[in-house]
Enzyme design. Structure first.
Site, PDB file in Angstrom:
ATOM      1  CG  ASP A 157      -1.695   1.244   1.402  1.00 61.84           C
ATOM      2  OD1 ASP A 157      -2.446   1.585   0.469  1.00 61.84           O
ATOM      3  OD2 ASP A 157      -1.559   1.904   2.445  1.00 61.84           O
ATOM      4  CG  ASP A 203      -2.208   2.573   6.430  1.00 64.89           C
ATOM      5  OD1 ASP A 203      -2.931   3.430   6.980  1.00 64.89           O
ATOM      6  OD2 ASP A 203      -2.203   2.400   5.197  1.00 64.89           O
ATOM      7  CG  ASP A 255      -2.052   7.369   0.171  1.00 62.01           C
ATOM      8  OD1 ASP A 255      -1.013   7.938  -0.218  1.00 62.01           O
ATOM      9  OD2 ASP A 255      -3.110   7.353  -0.488  1.00 62.01           O
TER      10      ASP A 255
END
Length: 227
Positions: free
Chosen positions: A8, A179, A10
């Protein structure tokens, strides 16, 4: 043996939260919001709902184009939603903040000959611009963005698209790092992929499912991926 790592972007590698806060603060001030704390809270609540809809398969364009109109209406101001969305996207295009330690991690993983792939939800132009401007693009020969694929994580079709472009990829030699429990970890679980929850904020897991692994810093993540 691990060969592929899907990252991922961001708040896993790039500091999206910092750039988001700066961009939103600028827009709130520009359009006359004096209570910035309230403005940020209203935005975060509505934006969380918007991305929840997108992750459930809703068309992102109308939701994103109207999110600022909805937010500012709740704050008592009328604005042009698509115009503010464009202005905000332009600001985000230049959010090149990298989380401390991310570059070293990627360099070490690349040296270990792991295949590194970006798998991110978001706007194509914004994500590509940020990868380029941050210098992280050199580590990722493949970038998969939800706006390009027509589906967003956690939809398993997002991961199917990645597998389709990598014939040597299997469920045993691939892992997802992210996250976000809802999109990254839940998406990986639905795609039958091992996964690592990157959780430097030590957030509580309030979901009914569990990540395969949890780490709270890049040193732990590197050790896990290379051992």
């Amino acid at each position: 043996m691990l060969k592929y790592v899907i990252f991922d972007l961001d708040d896993t590698l790039l500091d999206f939260s910092r750039g988001e806060h700066e961009g939103l603060t600028y827009l709130l001030k520009k359009y006359g919001i004096t209570d910035l704390r309230q403005g940020l809270q209203v935005y975060q609540a509505h934006n969380h709902w918007v991305w929840g809809q997108i992750e459930q398969g809703a068309d992102p364009e109308p939701l994103l184009n109207q999110r600022f109109a909805v937010v500012f209406q709740q704050l008592g101001i009328t604005v042009n939603g698509p115009a503010l969305q464009h202005e905000y996207s332009t600001i985000l295009d230049h959010n090149f903040y990298v989380l401390p330690g991310a570059t070293t991690l990627l360099a070490n993983l690349q040296q270990a000959r792991l295949n590194l792939i970006v798998g991110t939800n978001g706007v194509k132009t914004t994500q590509l611009s940020r990868l380029q401007g941050s210098g992280l693009v050199q580590y990722f020969p493949q970038v998969f963005i939800s706006a390009d694929l027509g589906v967003a994580k956690p939809d398993p079709r997002f991961f199917t698209a990645i597998f389709d472009q990598n014939p040597a990829m299997t469920h045993d030699n691939t892992i997802m790092v992210g996250d976000n429990l809802g999109s990254d970890i839940n998406g990986a679980i639905h795609a039958r992929l091992k996964n690592i929850w990157f959780n430097p904020q030590h957030r509580l897991n309030d979901k009914s499912y569990q990540p395969t692994y949890t780490v709270d810093n890049f040193q732990q993540l590197e050790k896990l991926l290379l051992n």
